[in-house]
Motif scaffolding. Structure first.
Motif, PDB file in Angstrom:
ATOM      1  N   THR A   1      -3.983 -11.277   7.508  1.00 38.12           N
ATOM      2  CA  THR A   1      -4.995 -12.212   7.031  1.00 38.12           C
ATOM      3  C   THR A   1      -6.390 -11.664   7.286  1.00 38.12           C
ATOM      4  O   THR A   1      -6.705 -11.211   8.383  1.00 38.12           O
ATOM      5  N   GLY A   2      -7.219 -11.684   6.237  1.00 40.94           N
ATOM      6  CA  GLY A   2      -8.576 -11.153   6.335  1.00 40.94           C
ATOM      7  C   GLY A   2      -8.573  -9.642   6.193  1.00 40.94           C
ATOM      8  O   GLY A   2      -7.627  -9.045   5.683  1.00 40.94           O
ATOM      9  N   TYR A   3      -9.628  -9.034   6.652  1.00 39.36           N
ATOM     10  CA  TYR A   3      -9.766  -7.580   6.543  1.00 39.36           C
ATOM     11  C   TYR A   3      -8.764  -6.887   7.467  1.00 39.36           C
ATOM     12  O   TYR A   3      -8.546  -7.314   8.597  1.00 39.36           O
ATOM     13  N   ASP A   4      -8.134  -5.825   6.962  1.00 36.10           N
ATOM     14  CA  ASP A   4      -7.280  -5.003   7.818  1.00 36.10           C
ATOM     15  C   ASP A   4      -7.418  -3.542   7.397  1.00 36.10           C
ATOM     16  O   ASP A   4      -7.865  -3.243   6.292  1.00 36.10           O
ATOM     17  N   ASN A   5      -7.045  -2.634   8.297  1.00 35.92           N
ATOM     18  CA  ASN A   5      -7.216  -1.201   8.048  1.00 35.92           C
ATOM     19  C   ASN A   5      -6.244  -0.626   7.028  1.00 35.92           C
ATOM     20  O   ASN A   5      -6.451   0.477   6.542  1.00 35.92           O
ATOM     21  N   LEU A   6      -5.191  -1.336   6.702  1.00 36.98           N
ATOM     22  CA  LEU A   6      -4.220  -0.834   5.742  1.00 36.98           C
ATOM     23  C   LEU A   6      -4.630  -1.144   4.299  1.00 36.98           C
ATOM     24  O   LEU A   6      -4.526  -0.299   3.425  1.00 36.98           O
ATOM     25  N   SER A   7      -5.122  -2.362   4.052  1.00 41.81           N
ATOM     26  CA  SER A   7      -5.452  -2.760   2.679  1.00 41.81           C
ATOM     27  C   SER A   7      -6.894  -3.208   2.503  1.00 41.81           C
ATOM     28  O   SER A   7      -7.260  -3.685   1.429  1.00 41.81           O
TER      29      SER A   7
ATOM     30  N   ILE B   1       0.857  -1.181   0.000  1.00 44.59           N
ATOM     31  CA  ILE B   1       0.000   0.000   0.000  1.00 44.59           C
ATOM     32  C   ILE B   1       0.899   1.238   0.000  1.00 44.59           C
ATOM     33  O   ILE B   1       1.843   1.331   0.786  1.00 44.59           O
ATOM     34  N   ALA B   2       0.602   2.176  -0.875  1.00 48.15           N
ATOM     35  CA  ALA B   2       1.389   3.409  -0.967  1.00 48.15           C
ATOM     36  C   ALA B   2       1.258   4.219   0.311  1.00 48.15           C
ATOM     37  O   ALA B   2       0.205   4.207   0.970  1.00 48.15           O
ATOM     38  N   ASN B   3       2.325   4.947   0.667  1.00 45.33           N
ATOM     39  CA  ASN B   3       2.302   5.695   1.921  1.00 45.33           C
ATOM     40  C   ASN B   3       1.340   6.881   1.878  1.00 45.33           C
ATOM     41  O   ASN B   3       1.040   7.458   2.908  1.00 45.33           O
ATOM     42  N   TYR B   4       0.817   7.225   0.722  1.00 47.17           N
ATOM     43  CA  TYR B   4      -0.152   8.317   0.595  1.00 47.17           C
ATOM     44  C   TYR B   4      -1.579   7.794   0.468  1.00 47.17           C
ATOM     45  O   TYR B   4      -2.505   8.546   0.200  1.00 47.17           O
ATOM     46  N   SER B   5      -1.771   6.516   0.660  1.00 49.57           N
ATOM     47  CA  SER B   5      -3.063   5.873   0.428  1.00 49.57           C
ATOM     48  C   SER B   5      -4.074   6.123   1.545  1.00 49.57           C
ATOM     49  O   SER B   5      -3.721   6.299   2.702  1.00 49.57           O
ATOM     50  N   ASN B   6      -5.348   6.074   1.159  1.00 46.29           N
ATOM     51  CA  ASN B   6      -6.441   5.982   2.127  1.00 46.29           C
ATOM     52  C   ASN B   6      -6.202   4.765   2.988  1.00 46.29           C
ATOM     53  O   ASN B   6      -5.729   3.750   2.507  1.00 46.29           O
ATOM     54  N   GLN B   7      -6.567   4.846   4.246  1.00 47.55           N
ATOM     55  CA  GLN B   7      -6.530   3.656   5.088  1.00 47.55           C
ATOM     56  C   GLN B   7      -7.317   3.896   6.360  1.00 47.55           C
ATOM     57  O   GLN B   7      -7.654   5.022   6.705  1.00 47.55           O
ATOM     58  N   GLY B   8      -7.610   2.813   7.008  1.00 43.61           N
ATOM     59  CA  GLY B   8      -8.185   2.894   8.339  1.00 43.61           C
ATOM     60  C   GLY B   8      -9.687   2.963   8.411  1.00 43.61           C
ATOM     61  O   GLY B   8     -10.400   2.865   7.426  1.00 43.61           O
ATOM     62  N   THR B   9     -10.110   3.147   9.602  1.00 44.67           N
ATOM     63  CA  THR B   9     -11.529   3.279   9.911  1.00 44.67           C
ATOM     64  C   THR B   9     -11.950   4.725   9.698  1.00 44.67           C
ATOM     65  O   THR B   9     -11.128   5.597   9.458  1.00 44.67           O
ATOM     66  N   SER B  10     -13.238   4.951   9.779  1.00 45.08           N
ATOM     67  CA  SER B  10     -13.782   6.310   9.708  1.00 45.08           C
ATOM     68  C   SER B  10     -14.602   6.551  10.963  1.00 45.08           C
ATOM     69  O   SER B  10     -15.391   5.695  11.372  1.00 45.08           O
TER      70      SER B  10
ATOM     71  N   THR C   1     -19.051   6.390  16.342  1.00 50.23           N
ATOM     72  CA  THR C   1     -18.715   4.995  16.141  1.00 50.23           C
ATOM     73  C   THR C   1     -17.632   4.914  15.079  1.00 50.23           C
ATOM     74  O   THR C   1     -17.534   5.788  14.225  1.00 50.23           O
ATOM     75  N   LEU C   2     -16.804   3.879  15.136  1.00 52.27           N
ATOM     76  CA  LEU C   2     -15.793   3.657  14.106  1.00 52.27           C
ATOM     77  C   LEU C   2     -16.332   2.657  13.098  1.00 52.27           C
ATOM     78  O   LEU C   2     -16.895   1.628  13.480  1.00 52.27           O
ATOM     79  N   ARG C   3     -16.168   2.965  11.830  1.00 50.36           N
ATOM     80  CA  ARG C   3     -16.659   2.103  10.763  1.00 50.36           C
ATOM     81  C   ARG C   3     -15.473   1.662   9.909  1.00 50.36           C
ATOM     82  O   ARG C   3     -14.615   2.464   9.561  1.00 50.36           O
ATOM     83  N   ASN C   4     -15.429   0.359   9.566  1.00 51.58           N
ATOM     84  CA  ASN C   4     -14.436  -0.130   8.609  1.00 51.58           C
ATOM     85  C   ASN C   4     -14.851   0.394   7.238  1.00 51.58           C
ATOM     86  O   ASN C   4     -15.806  -0.091   6.649  1.00 51.58           O
ATOM     87  N   SER C   5     -14.165   1.408   6.749  1.00 49.80           N
ATOM     88  CA  SER C   5     -14.607   2.048   5.511  1.00 49.80           C
ATOM     89  C   SER C   5     -13.748   1.711   4.304  1.00 49.80           C
ATOM     90  O   SER C   5     -14.191   1.885   3.177  1.00 49.80           O
ATOM     91  N   LEU C   6     -12.540   1.229   4.484  1.00 49.76           N
ATOM     92  CA  LEU C   6     -11.675   0.909   3.351  1.00 49.76           C
ATOM     93  C   LEU C   6     -12.012  -0.481   2.826  1.00 49.76           C
ATOM     94  O   LEU C   6     -11.898  -1.469   3.555  1.00 49.76           O
ATOM     95  N   ASP C   7     -12.440  -0.565   1.567  1.00 48.57           N
ATOM     96  CA  ASP C   7     -12.783  -1.867   0.991  1.00 48.57           C
ATOM     97  C   ASP C   7     -11.555  -2.610   0.489  1.00 48.57           C
ATOM     98  O   ASP C   7     -11.390  -3.788   0.757  1.00 48.57           O
ATOM     99  N   GLY C   8     -10.722  -1.953  -0.263  1.00 53.50           N
ATOM    100  CA  GLY C   8      -9.559  -2.617  -0.831  1.00 53.50           C
ATOM    101  C   GLY C   8      -8.687  -1.622  -1.560  1.00 53.50           C
ATOM    102  O   GLY C   8      -8.842  -0.414  -1.406  1.00 53.50           O
ATOM    103  N   ALA C   9      -7.780  -2.147  -2.386  1.00 49.39           N
ATOM    104  CA  ALA C   9      -6.804  -1.285  -3.049  1.00 49.39           C
ATOM    105  C   ALA C   9      -6.753  -1.551  -4.546  1.00 49.39           C
ATOM    106  O   ALA C   9      -7.039  -2.656  -5.002  1.00 49.39           O
ATOM    107  N   GLY C  10      -6.362  -0.516  -5.266  1.00 52.09           N
ATOM    108  CA  GLY C  10      -6.176  -0.608  -6.710  1.00 52.09           C
ATOM    109  C   GLY C  10      -4.840   0.005  -7.095  1.00 52.09           C
ATOM    110  O   GLY C  10      -4.188   0.666  -6.286  1.00 52.09           O
ATOM    111  N   ILE C  11      -4.453  -0.202  -8.325  1.00 52.56           N
ATOM    112  CA  ILE C  11      -3.176   0.291  -8.830  1.00 52.56           C
ATOM    113  C   ILE C  11      -3.324   1.758  -9.246  1.00 52.56           C
ATOM    114  O   ILE C  11      -4.311   2.146  -9.861  1.00 52.56           O
ATOM    115  N   ASP C  12      -2.320   2.551  -8.907  1.00 51.67           N
ATOM    116  CA  ASP C  12      -2.298   3.953  -9.326  1.00 51.67           C
ATOM    117  C   ASP C  12      -0.943   4.243  -9.965  1.00 51.67           C
ATOM    118  O   ASP C  12      -0.212   3.317 -10.312  1.00 51.67           O
TER     119      ASP C  12
END
Length: 166
Positions: free
Chosen positions: A148-154, A57-66, A78-89
């Motif tokens: 493994t599984g969902y994480d806030n970075l990717s 994941i790029a260091n300028y990428s969206n990440q984390g909860t909202s 409340t904290l919501r898992n908002s990042l679904d995944g990553a794409g190429i830029d």
């Protein structure tokens, strides 16, 4: 006596190349905000096209909860898992080559367009997919690149066009 209110401030450097951002500069939570934090949105992080394994994941990428405020007076949230995944830029574009904006085009804004294209291909293959089903398939077929599984970075991982369309 005014009530205490939280103010969230999100700042990015004007020029990423000159900012020398490192992994230590990442914000582990709350970098997805606004429409990216909505339940019905597909929030996308970025992987730089020059990354050899397309798994960092790029260091300028969206990440984390909202943080979603449910009551502004009491500051209940409340904290919501908002990042679904990553794409190429960080890709060359014709508009960039013509000098209309930075080339290569980088950031989550560039990665999100690739994921929108995958969604369009999915809908071409199956026009009956609902928005929720489209998001579900994208997430289920993503290549897990972080913990493994969902994480806030990717999120669920790097979106995979071929797997999602099939």
């Amino acid at each position: 006596n005014p009530a205490v209110r939280e103010l969230e401030l999100f700042v990015t450097p004007r020029n990423f190349a000159l900012a020398n951002l490192t992994d230590n500069d990442r914000v582990a939570t709350n970098s997805a905000f606004g429409q990216g934090a909505l339940l019905d949105a597909i929030s996308v992080g970025a992987i730089n096209a020059s990354d050899p394994g397309n798994d960092t994941i790029a260091n300028y990428s969206n990440q984390g909860t909202s943080t979603i405020y449910t009551n502004f007076v009491s500051q209940a949230n409340t904290l919501r898992n908002s990042l679904d995944g990553a794409g190429i830029d960080a890709v060359q574009t014709r508009i960039g080559q013509l000098g209309f904006f930075r080339n290569p085009f980088s950031g989550t804004s560039a990665a999100a367009q690739h994921i929108a294209a995958i969604a369009a291909l999915m809908l071409e293959a199956n026009p009956h997919l609902t928005p929720a089903q489209t998001a579900s398939v994208l997430n289920a077929t993503a290549v897990d690149i972080g913990a493994t599984g969902y994480d806030n970075l990717s999120g669920f991982g790097r979106f995979d066009a071929l797997a999602a369309v099939q």
